[in-house]
Scaffold this active site. Structure first.
Site, PDB file in Angstrom:
ATOM      1  N   HIS A 101      -4.345  -0.472  -4.038  1.00 56.83           N
ATOM      2  CA  HIS A 101      -5.261   0.627  -3.714  1.00 56.83           C
ATOM      3  C   HIS A 101      -6.351   0.199  -2.726  1.00 56.83           C
ATOM      4  O   HIS A 101      -7.032   1.050  -2.164  1.00 56.83           O
ATOM      5  CB  HIS A 101      -5.892   1.166  -4.999  1.00 56.83           C
ATOM      6  CG  HIS A 101      -6.574   2.487  -4.832  1.00 56.83           C
ATOM      7  ND1 HIS A 101      -5.899   3.635  -4.457  1.00 56.83           N
ATOM      8  CD2 HIS A 101      -7.878   2.853  -4.976  1.00 56.83           C
ATOM      9  CE1 HIS A 101      -6.752   4.641  -4.393  1.00 56.83           C
ATOM     10  NE2 HIS A 101      -7.954   4.195  -4.700  1.00 56.83           N
TER      11      HIS A 101
ATOM     12  N   SER B 292      -9.046   7.662  -1.550  1.00 60.69           N
ATOM     13  CA  SER B 292      -9.189   7.645  -3.000  1.00 60.69           C
ATOM     14  C   SER B 292      -9.810   8.957  -3.483  1.00 60.69           C
ATOM     15  O   SER B 292      -9.246  10.018  -3.219  1.00 60.69           O
ATOM     16  CB  SER B 292      -9.993   6.417  -3.434  1.00 60.69           C
ATOM     17  OG  SER B 292      -9.879   6.203  -4.828  1.00 60.69           O
TER      18      SER B 292
ATOM     19  N   ASP C  12       0.727   1.374  -5.714  1.00 55.60           N
ATOM     20  CA  ASP C  12      -0.529   2.089  -5.956  1.00 55.60           C
ATOM     21  C   ASP C  12      -0.251   3.264  -6.886  1.00 55.60           C
ATOM     22  O   ASP C  12       0.213   4.327  -6.450  1.00 55.60           O
ATOM     23  CB  ASP C  12      -1.143   2.577  -4.650  1.00 55.60           C
ATOM     24  CG  ASP C  12      -2.541   3.159  -4.851  1.00 55.60           C
ATOM     25  OD1 ASP C  12      -3.008   3.206  -6.014  1.00 55.60           O
ATOM     26  OD2 ASP C  12      -3.168   3.555  -3.849  1.00 55.60           O
TER      27      ASP C  12
END
Length: 212
Positions: free
Chosen positions: A193, A125, A180
């Site tokens: 995610h 991320s 995602d």
């Protein structure tokens, strides 16, 4: 996108879950505090994750690498200057300049302290933005010392054309789950995610295969 909306969209990182927690014996500070190892793993965690390695993909890959290489791996997370705050996702680089410089410094420390170590790296991320920002700033010699990089839920995937700038594409593996939107230039965080710990085993095998 205003900051209030950004915060609401990214709040899922703090509230969704539970993310599978992987146990690790690593402090996540083994490059700084420990002896040189044949392999050094540098990782940048996702927003709001606790500990230098975070609580999902980072420890999972660290554990797998140690198992594959007879425990001779130093696992190092990016921090404490990298605070993995939600707000930093809205910055132009997708993270803070301080985080990028800290990660760059860790790669440089690995190369100078342990010139014979093989470096592998990863990010999840916001941590992927840290890697996208840091690795292009490294010297060619240090880039050569990096054997492989794995990126989970890559927030810079679209912006950087599915690669880390100025770094060999064949040394990089990017994991983008179906659905995602973070991988497509959005800051909307949805359930896919949070699925990447399932890819840790494949990512670890990719890194191991890149090692001598």
């Amino acid at each position: 996108m205003n900051f209030k909306l950004l915060s609401l969209l990214l709040a899922g990182l703090a509230t969704a879950g539970p993310i599978e927690q992987r146990q690790t014996s690593s402090s996540g500070n083994e490059l700084r505090d420990g002896p040189c190892q044949p392999v050094t793993f540098i990782f940048a965690r996702a927003s709001t994750e606790q500990g230098l390695l975070g609580g999902s993909t980072g420890p999972a890959v660290c554990n797998d690498l140690k198992s594959a290489r007879n425990q001779e791996v130093a696992c190092q997370g990016v921090g404490p200057k990298y605070q993995a705050t939600l707000a930093a996702n809205s910055l132009p680089a997708g993270t803070s300049d301080e985080a990028i410089e800290e990660a760059k410094g860790l790669f440089e420390q690995a190369a100078s302290k342990c010139p014979d170590t093989q470096i592998v790296a990863g990010g999840y991320s916001q941590g992927t933005a840290v890697m996208h920002g840091a690795i292009p700033k490294l010297s060619d010699a240090i880039k050569d010392q990096i054997k492989g990089v794995v990126l989970f839920g890559d927030t810079r995937n679209q912006q950087d054309n599915e690669q880390i700038p100025d770094f060999p594409k064949d040394k990089t593996k990017i994991y983008c789950a179906v659905g995602d939107q973070v991988c497509h230039g959005s800051l909307i965080v949805a359930a896919p995610h949070f699925s990447y710990v399932a890819d840790a085993g494949d990512a670890s095998r990719f890194l191991v295969e890149k090692l001598d």
